[in-house]
Write a protein that holds these residues in place. Structure first.
Motif, short mmCIF file in Angstrom:
data_model
loop_
_atom_site.label_atom_id
_atom_site.label_comp_id
_atom_site.label_asym_id
_atom_site.label_seq_id
_atom_site.Cartn_x
_atom_site.Cartn_y
_atom_site.Cartn_z
N GLY A 155 36.09 -58.31 28.85
CA GLY A 155 35.06 -57.37 28.25
C GLY A 155 35.19 -56.94 27.06
N ASN A 156 36.48 -56.89 26.25
CA ASN A 156 36.71 -56.60 24.78
C ASN A 156 36.77 -57.06 23.58
N ASN A 157 36.56 -56.17 22.52
CA ASN A 157 36.50 -57.06 21.47
C ASN A 157 37.83 -57.49 20.14
N ASP A 158 38.66 -57.56 21.37
CA ASP A 158 40.43 -57.96 20.32
C ASP A 158 40.40 -58.57 20.72
N ILE A 159 39.86 -60.17 20.81
CA ILE A 159 39.86 -61.18 21.12
C ILE A 159 39.24 -62.50 20.57
N THR A 160 38.96 -63.36 20.35
CA THR A 160 37.69 -64.45 20.26
C THR A 160 37.90 -65.34 20.95
N ARG A 301 36.80 -77.63 17.75
CA ARG A 301 35.92 -77.03 16.91
C ARG A 301 36.16 -75.64 16.28
N GLU A 302 34.93 -75.03 16.95
CA GLU A 302 34.43 -73.55 17.01
C GLU A 302 36.11 -72.78 17.10
N ALA A 303 36.95 -72.72 17.88
CA ALA A 303 37.76 -72.69 17.87
C ALA A 303 39.08 -73.00 16.88
N GLY A 304 38.98 -74.01 16.05
CA GLY A 304 39.75 -73.91 15.55
C GLY A 304 39.63 -73.55 14.21
N GLU A 305 37.95 -73.35 13.89
CA GLU A 305 37.59 -73.09 12.51
C GLU A 305 38.19 -71.38 12.70
N GLU A 306 37.96 -70.71 13.54
CA GLU A 306 38.10 -69.19 14.06
C GLU A 306 39.56 -68.87 13.43
N ILE A 307 40.14 -69.56 14.57
CA ILE A 307 42.37 -69.69 14.18
C ILE A 307 42.23 -69.52 12.50
N ILE A 308 42.04 -70.09 11.88
CA ILE A 308 41.72 -70.61 10.82
C ILE A 308 42.04 -69.87 9.94
N MET A 309 40.85 -69.29 10.02
CA MET A 309 40.21 -68.13 9.46
C MET A 309 40.73 -67.22 10.04
N LEU A 310 41.38 -66.56 11.01
CA LEU A 310 41.61 -65.19 11.28
C LEU A 310 43.35 -65.80 10.77
N ILE A 311 44.05 -66.25 10.66
CA ILE A 311 45.63 -66.98 10.22
C ILE A 311 45.68 -65.98 8.61
N LYS A 312 44.23 -66.72 7.85
CA LYS A 312 43.93 -66.45 6.59
C LYS A 312 43.51 -64.62 6.44
N ASP A 313 42.37 -64.38 7.53
CA ASP A 313 42.34 -62.84 7.29
C ASP A 313 42.93 -62.33 8.16
N PRO A 314 43.60 -61.34 9.23
CA PRO A 314 44.22 -60.99 10.23
C PRO A 314 43.69 -60.06 10.12
N ASN A 315 42.60 -59.34 9.51
CA ASN A 315 41.68 -58.42 9.83
C ASN A 315 40.28 -58.91 10.58
N ARG A 316 39.98 -59.85 10.50
CA ARG A 316 38.78 -60.58 10.76
C ARG A 316 38.09 -59.84 12.35
N SER A 317 36.68 -59.88 11.54
CA SER A 317 36.19 -59.55 13.37
C SER A 317 36.26 -60.45 14.42
N LYS A 318 36.88 -60.04 15.48
CA LYS A 318 36.76 -61.07 16.42
C LYS A 318 35.35 -61.39 17.57
N LYS A 319 34.89 -62.10 17.81
CA LYS A 319 33.63 -62.30 18.22
C LYS A 319 33.57 -62.88 19.58
N ASN A 320 32.38 -63.42 20.33
CA ASN A 320 32.53 -64.52 21.58
C ASN A 320 31.23 -65.20 21.29
N ILE A 321 32.10 -66.93 21.29
CA ILE A 321 31.04 -67.51 20.90
C ILE A 321 30.38 -68.41 21.69
N THR A 322 29.59 -68.71 21.88
CA THR A 322 28.81 -69.49 23.28
C THR A 322 28.52 -70.84 22.84
#
Length: 337
Positions: A155-160, A301-322
Protein backbone atom coordinates in the motif's frame (compact mmCIF):
# COMPACT_ATOMS: atom_id res chain seq x y z
CA UNK A 1 26.87 -0.56 -45.32
CA UNK A 2 24.22 1.91 -44.12
CA UNK A 3 25.63 4.58 -41.80
CA UNK A 4 24.26 7.22 -39.47
CA UNK A 5 25.11 9.84 -42.11
CA UNK A 6 22.80 8.10 -44.59
CA UNK A 7 19.96 8.30 -42.10
CA UNK A 8 20.68 11.96 -41.39
CA UNK A 9 20.71 12.87 -45.12
CA UNK A 10 17.37 11.18 -45.83
CA UNK A 11 15.77 12.66 -42.70
CA UNK A 12 17.10 16.14 -43.39
CA UNK A 13 18.82 16.42 -40.04
CA UNK A 14 22.39 16.34 -38.75
CA UNK A 15 24.15 13.11 -37.75
CA UNK A 16 24.24 14.40 -34.16
CA UNK A 17 20.45 14.69 -34.20
CA UNK A 18 20.17 11.08 -35.36
CA UNK A 19 22.53 10.09 -32.56
CA UNK A 20 20.35 11.89 -30.02
CA UNK A 21 17.24 10.20 -31.42
CA UNK A 22 18.94 6.83 -30.92
CA UNK A 23 19.65 7.84 -27.30
CA UNK A 24 16.03 9.04 -26.96
CA UNK A 25 17.25 12.48 -25.93
CA UNK A 26 14.53 14.67 -24.39
CA UNK A 27 15.64 17.66 -26.47
CA UNK A 28 14.42 16.08 -29.72
CA UNK A 29 10.78 16.59 -30.65
CA UNK A 30 8.45 13.60 -30.99
CA UNK A 31 7.75 14.22 -34.73
CA UNK A 32 11.50 14.29 -35.45
CA UNK A 33 12.04 11.10 -33.47
CA UNK A 34 9.27 9.34 -35.38
CA UNK A 35 10.59 10.54 -38.77
CA UNK A 36 14.15 9.47 -38.05
CA UNK A 37 13.11 6.09 -36.63
CA UNK A 38 10.90 5.44 -39.65
CA UNK A 39 13.80 6.10 -42.02
CA UNK A 40 16.11 3.92 -39.92
CA UNK A 41 13.61 1.10 -40.27
CA UNK A 42 13.06 1.65 -44.00
CA UNK A 43 16.74 1.56 -44.94
CA UNK A 44 17.68 -1.13 -42.40
CA UNK A 45 19.97 0.94 -40.20
CA UNK A 46 20.84 -0.75 -36.87
CA UNK A 47 22.58 1.37 -34.21
CA UNK A 48 25.84 0.09 -32.77
CA UNK A 49 24.43 -0.91 -29.40
CA UNK A 50 27.79 -1.75 -27.88
CA UNK A 51 29.24 1.64 -28.75
CA UNK A 52 26.14 3.43 -27.50
CA UNK A 53 26.24 1.55 -24.21
CA UNK A 54 29.83 2.67 -23.64
CA UNK A 55 28.72 6.28 -24.07
CA UNK A 56 25.54 6.11 -21.99
CA UNK A 57 26.92 3.66 -19.40
CA UNK A 58 23.78 1.60 -19.83
CA UNK A 59 23.25 -2.01 -20.81
CA UNK A 60 19.92 -1.04 -22.40
CA UNK A 61 18.56 -4.32 -21.07
CA UNK A 62 15.62 -5.08 -18.79
CA UNK A 63 15.70 -8.17 -16.57
CA UNK A 64 12.50 -10.17 -16.15
CA UNK A 65 12.35 -12.05 -12.85
CA UNK A 66 10.00 -15.04 -12.69
CA UNK A 67 8.92 -16.22 -9.27
CA UNK A 68 10.95 -19.10 -7.89
CA UNK A 69 9.38 -22.52 -7.54
CA UNK A 70 7.23 -22.16 -10.67
CA UNK A 71 7.35 -25.34 -12.72
CA UNK A 72 6.98 -25.55 -16.48
CA UNK A 73 7.74 -21.84 -16.91
CA UNK A 74 8.46 -22.29 -20.60
CA UNK A 75 5.09 -23.98 -21.09
CA UNK A 76 3.04 -21.33 -19.30
CA UNK A 77 1.51 -18.97 -21.90
CA UNK A 78 1.22 -16.19 -19.31
CA UNK A 79 4.97 -15.67 -19.16
CA UNK A 80 5.48 -15.78 -22.92
CA UNK A 81 2.63 -13.30 -23.45
CA UNK A 82 3.95 -10.92 -20.79
CA UNK A 83 7.43 -11.24 -22.29
CA UNK A 84 6.03 -10.36 -25.69
CA UNK A 85 4.42 -7.22 -24.29
CA UNK A 86 7.60 -6.18 -22.49
CA UNK A 87 9.69 -6.89 -25.60
CA UNK A 88 7.49 -4.66 -27.75
CA UNK A 89 7.94 -1.75 -25.36
CA UNK A 90 11.67 -2.40 -25.14
CA UNK A 91 12.18 -2.74 -28.88
CA UNK A 92 10.48 0.60 -29.50
CA UNK A 93 12.86 2.25 -27.04
CA UNK A 94 16.12 0.53 -28.01
CA UNK A 95 16.16 -1.92 -25.11
CA UNK A 96 16.38 -5.71 -24.99
CA UNK A 97 15.20 -8.21 -22.37
CA UNK A 98 16.83 -10.92 -20.30
CA UNK A 99 14.83 -13.49 -18.32
CA UNK A 100 15.99 -15.03 -15.07
CA UNK A 101 14.32 -17.73 -12.98
CA UNK A 102 15.41 -20.34 -10.47
CA UNK A 103 13.91 -23.15 -8.42
CA UNK A 104 14.42 -21.38 -5.09
CA UNK A 105 14.78 -17.89 -3.63
CA UNK A 106 18.49 -18.16 -2.81
CA UNK A 107 19.47 -19.09 -6.36
CA UNK A 108 17.21 -16.41 -7.81
CA UNK A 109 18.69 -13.74 -5.54
CA UNK A 110 22.20 -14.82 -6.54
CA UNK A 111 21.31 -14.46 -10.22
CA UNK A 112 19.86 -10.99 -9.66
CA UNK A 113 22.97 -9.87 -7.75
CA UNK A 114 25.25 -11.18 -10.51
CA UNK A 115 23.28 -9.35 -13.20
CA UNK A 116 23.55 -6.09 -11.29
CA UNK A 117 27.21 -6.61 -10.40
CA UNK A 118 28.16 -7.31 -14.01
CA UNK A 119 26.07 -4.34 -15.22
CA UNK A 120 24.10 -6.55 -17.61
CA UNK A 121 20.75 -4.92 -16.78
CA UNK A 122 19.50 -1.39 -16.04
CA UNK A 123 16.33 -2.41 -14.23
CA UNK A 124 14.04 -5.32 -13.44
CA UNK A 125 10.42 -6.31 -13.85
CA UNK A 126 9.22 -8.76 -11.20
CA UNK A 127 6.47 -10.98 -12.63
CA UNK A 128 4.90 -11.58 -9.22
CA UNK A 129 4.08 -9.94 -5.91
CA UNK A 130 4.37 -11.52 -2.48
CA UNK A 131 5.13 -10.69 1.14
CA UNK A 132 8.69 -10.95 2.46
CA UNK A 133 10.18 -11.35 -1.02
CA UNK A 134 14.01 -11.36 -0.80
CA UNK A 135 14.40 -10.07 -4.37
CA UNK A 136 12.23 -7.00 -3.81
CA UNK A 137 13.91 -6.40 -0.44
CA UNK A 138 17.37 -6.49 -2.04
CA UNK A 139 16.39 -4.16 -4.91
CA UNK A 140 14.86 -1.72 -2.43
CA UNK A 141 17.99 -1.78 -0.29
CA UNK A 142 20.23 -1.19 -3.32
CA UNK A 143 17.96 1.50 -4.76
CA UNK A 144 17.95 -0.39 -8.06
CA UNK A 145 15.00 0.41 -10.37
CA UNK A 146 12.25 -2.16 -10.73
CA UNK A 147 8.55 -2.48 -11.54
CA UNK A 148 6.18 -5.18 -10.28
CA UNK A 149 3.58 -6.99 -12.33
CA UNK A 150 1.36 -7.75 -9.39
CA UNK A 151 -0.49 -6.20 -6.48
CA UNK A 152 0.77 -3.33 -4.34
CA UNK A 153 0.54 -5.45 -1.20
CA UNK A 154 2.27 -2.87 1.01
CA UNK A 155 0.00 0.00 0.00
CA UNK A 156 2.89 2.43 -0.50
CA UNK A 157 3.83 4.63 -3.43
CA UNK A 158 7.53 3.77 -3.65
CA UNK A 159 7.22 1.17 -6.44
CA UNK A 160 5.19 1.10 -9.66
CA UNK A 161 2.79 -1.85 -9.84
CA UNK A 162 0.91 -3.11 -12.90
CA UNK A 163 -1.89 -5.58 -12.20
CA UNK A 164 -5.47 -6.67 -12.75
CA UNK A 165 -8.12 -6.39 -10.05
CA UNK A 166 -7.94 -10.09 -9.21
CA UNK A 167 -10.49 -9.90 -6.40
CA UNK A 168 -13.07 -8.36 -8.73
CA UNK A 169 -12.31 -10.72 -11.63
CA UNK A 170 -12.61 -13.79 -9.36
CA UNK A 171 -15.88 -12.45 -8.00
CA UNK A 172 -17.16 -11.91 -11.56
CA UNK A 173 -16.33 -15.42 -12.83
CA UNK A 174 -17.81 -16.97 -9.67
CA UNK A 175 -20.96 -14.88 -10.08
CA UNK A 176 -21.25 -16.08 -13.68
CA UNK A 177 -21.12 -19.71 -12.54
CA UNK A 178 -23.72 -19.07 -9.83
CA UNK A 179 -26.11 -17.28 -12.18
CA UNK A 180 -25.83 -20.18 -14.61
CA UNK A 181 -27.20 -22.46 -11.90
CA UNK A 182 -24.03 -23.87 -10.34
CA UNK A 183 -23.95 -23.74 -6.55
CA UNK A 184 -21.60 -26.58 -5.52
CA UNK A 185 -18.41 -24.84 -6.68
CA UNK A 186 -14.84 -25.83 -5.81
CA UNK A 187 -11.89 -23.55 -6.44
CA UNK A 188 -8.70 -25.56 -7.06
CA UNK A 189 -5.34 -23.87 -6.39
CA UNK A 190 -1.76 -25.11 -6.47
CA UNK A 191 -0.35 -22.22 -4.41
CA UNK A 192 -1.69 -19.68 -1.96
CA UNK A 193 1.53 -17.75 -1.33
CA UNK A 194 1.55 -15.13 -4.08
CA UNK A 195 -0.75 -12.10 -4.05
CA UNK A 196 -2.55 -13.12 -7.25
CA UNK A 197 -3.61 -16.43 -5.67
CA UNK A 198 -4.70 -14.79 -2.43
CA UNK A 199 -6.82 -12.23 -4.27
CA UNK A 200 -8.50 -14.76 -6.55
CA UNK A 201 -9.33 -16.92 -3.55
CA UNK A 202 -10.73 -13.87 -1.76
CA UNK A 203 -12.90 -12.89 -4.75
CA UNK A 204 -14.29 -16.43 -4.96
CA UNK A 205 -15.09 -16.58 -1.26
CA UNK A 206 -16.72 -13.13 -1.22
CA UNK A 207 -18.95 -14.08 -4.17
CA UNK A 208 -20.03 -17.35 -2.54
CA UNK A 209 -20.83 -15.51 0.68
CA UNK A 210 -22.70 -12.72 -1.12
CA UNK A 211 -25.00 -15.24 -2.79
CA UNK A 212 -25.47 -17.21 0.45
CA UNK A 213 -23.49 -20.22 -0.80
CA UNK A 214 -20.50 -20.20 1.55
CA UNK A 215 -21.28 -23.67 2.84
CA UNK A 216 -21.57 -25.04 -0.71
CA UNK A 217 -18.26 -23.75 -2.00
CA UNK A 218 -14.72 -24.39 -0.90
CA UNK A 219 -11.07 -23.93 -1.82
CA UNK A 220 -8.98 -27.05 -2.34
CA UNK A 221 -5.21 -26.91 -2.57
CA UNK A 222 -3.32 -29.59 -4.47
CA UNK A 223 0.37 -30.21 -5.00
CA UNK A 224 1.87 -29.53 -8.41
CA UNK A 225 2.18 -33.24 -9.15
CA UNK A 226 0.11 -35.51 -11.33
CA UNK A 227 -0.81 -38.09 -8.74
CA UNK A 228 -1.69 -35.42 -6.21
CA UNK A 229 -4.12 -33.82 -8.68
CA UNK A 230 -5.64 -37.18 -9.56
CA UNK A 231 -6.14 -38.18 -5.91
CA UNK A 232 -7.66 -34.76 -5.16
CA UNK A 233 -10.18 -35.16 -7.98
CA UNK A 234 -11.04 -38.73 -7.01
CA UNK A 235 -11.72 -37.56 -3.47
CA UNK A 236 -13.83 -34.63 -4.64
CA UNK A 237 -16.08 -36.74 -6.83
CA UNK A 238 -16.28 -39.57 -4.33
CA UNK A 239 -17.35 -37.32 -1.46
CA UNK A 240 -20.08 -35.15 -2.94
CA UNK A 241 -19.79 -34.36 -6.63
CA UNK A 242 -19.07 -30.65 -7.32
CA UNK A 243 -21.06 -28.92 -10.04
CA UNK A 244 -18.23 -26.64 -11.15
CA UNK A 245 -14.44 -26.41 -10.82
CA UNK A 246 -12.73 -23.01 -10.91
CA UNK A 247 -8.94 -23.25 -11.28
CA UNK A 248 -6.27 -20.70 -10.46
CA UNK A 249 -4.78 -20.49 -13.97
CA UNK A 250 -4.77 -22.06 -17.42
CA UNK A 251 -1.87 -24.44 -16.81
CA UNK A 252 -3.47 -25.98 -13.73
CA UNK A 253 -6.77 -26.06 -15.63
CA UNK A 254 -5.24 -28.07 -18.48
CA UNK A 255 -3.88 -30.64 -16.04
CA UNK A 256 -7.27 -30.89 -14.34
CA UNK A 257 -8.93 -31.50 -17.72
CA UNK A 258 -6.49 -34.30 -18.48
CA UNK A 259 -7.30 -36.17 -15.26
CA UNK A 260 -11.03 -35.56 -15.59
CA UNK A 261 -10.80 -37.27 -18.98
CA UNK A 262 -8.96 -40.22 -17.45
CA UNK A 263 -11.62 -40.49 -14.75
CA UNK A 264 -14.34 -40.38 -17.43
CA UNK A 265 -15.86 -37.22 -15.97
CA UNK A 266 -17.41 -35.24 -18.80
CA UNK A 267 -17.40 -31.47 -19.28
CA UNK A 268 -19.80 -29.73 -18.99
CA UNK A 269 -22.46 -32.45 -18.50
CA UNK A 270 -20.82 -33.89 -15.34
CA UNK A 271 -18.99 -30.78 -14.14
CA UNK A 272 -18.42 -27.27 -15.48
CA UNK A 273 -14.90 -25.83 -15.62
CA UNK A 274 -13.56 -22.27 -15.74
CA UNK A 275 -10.22 -20.61 -15.14
CA UNK A 276 -8.09 -17.45 -15.39
CA UNK A 277 -5.71 -16.24 -18.13
CA UNK A 278 -6.94 -16.94 -21.65
CA UNK A 279 -4.53 -18.57 -24.11
CA UNK A 280 -4.32 -21.33 -26.69
CA UNK A 281 -4.43 -23.79 -23.78
CA UNK A 282 -7.96 -22.65 -22.98
CA UNK A 283 -9.15 -21.79 -26.49
CA UNK A 284 -8.17 -25.17 -27.96
CA UNK A 285 -9.07 -27.30 -24.94
CA UNK A 286 -11.73 -29.98 -25.28
CA UNK A 287 -14.15 -28.44 -24.68
CA UNK A 288 -13.00 -24.79 -25.02
CA UNK A 289 -12.78 -23.21 -21.59
CA UNK A 290 -14.62 -20.25 -20.09
CA UNK A 291 -11.92 -17.88 -18.85
CA UNK A 292 -11.09 -14.54 -17.33
CA UNK A 293 -8.91 -12.82 -19.93
CA UNK A 294 -6.27 -10.85 -17.98
CA UNK A 295 -4.55 -9.34 -21.07
CA UNK A 296 -0.97 -10.40 -20.21
CA UNK A 297 0.54 -8.60 -23.22
CA UNK A 298 -0.92 -5.34 -21.96
CA UNK A 299 0.45 -6.03 -18.48
CA UNK A 300 3.89 -6.60 -19.99
CA UNK A 301 3.79 -3.56 -22.26
CA UNK A 302 2.70 -1.23 -19.44
CA UNK A 303 5.44 -2.59 -17.17
CA UNK A 304 8.04 -2.30 -19.95
CA UNK A 305 7.20 1.31 -20.67
CA UNK A 306 7.21 2.20 -16.97
CA UNK A 307 10.60 0.65 -16.18
CA UNK A 308 12.25 2.31 -19.19
CA UNK A 309 10.87 5.72 -18.18
CA UNK A 310 12.04 5.08 -14.62
CA UNK A 311 15.56 4.26 -15.81
CA UNK A 312 15.67 7.48 -17.83
CA UNK A 313 14.19 9.52 -14.97
CA UNK A 314 14.91 7.97 -11.54
CA UNK A 315 12.77 10.67 -9.91
CA UNK A 316 9.70 9.72 -11.90
CA UNK A 317 6.54 9.39 -9.80
CA UNK A 318 5.51 5.82 -9.06
CA UNK A 319 1.97 4.65 -9.80
CA UNK A 320 -0.46 1.75 -9.62
CA UNK A 321 -1.77 0.71 -13.04
CA UNK A 322 -4.83 -1.55 -13.26
CA UNK A 323 -5.42 -3.43 -16.51
CA UNK A 324 -9.12 -4.34 -16.97
CA UNK A 325 -10.21 -7.97 -17.47
CA UNK A 326 -13.09 -9.59 -19.33
CA UNK A 327 -14.88 -12.92 -19.14
CA UNK A 328 -14.91 -15.12 -22.24
CA UNK A 329 -17.73 -17.63 -21.97
CA UNK A 330 -17.25 -20.90 -23.82
CA UNK A 331 -18.60 -24.44 -23.97
CA UNK A 332 -17.13 -25.61 -20.64
CA UNK A 333 -19.85 -23.79 -18.67
CA UNK A 334 -22.83 -24.56 -20.90
CA UNK A 335 -24.29 -27.26 -18.64
CA UNK A 336 -25.93 -25.06 -16.01
CA UNK A 337 -29.62 -25.32 -15.27
Amino acid sequence: MVTIKDVAKLAGVSPSTVSRVIKDHEGISTPTKKRVKKIMEEIGYTPNITARNLVTNRANTIGLVIKSGVHEVNLNPFYSEVNLGVSKACRENGFSTLTTSASNDDSLLTEVKELIGSKQVDGFILLYSRMDDPIAHFLNTEGFPYVVIGKNIFGNNDITHVDNDNVQSAYAITELLIRKGYSEIVMVVDNDVFAVAKDRIKGFEVAMETFGLSERGRVVKCEDEGESIRHMLESLFRNGRPQALLTLDGVLNSRILSYLYQLEIRIPSDVATATFSDSLLTKLASPPQTTVDIFPQTLGREAGEEIIMLIKDPNRSKKNITVPTRIIERQSTQGGS
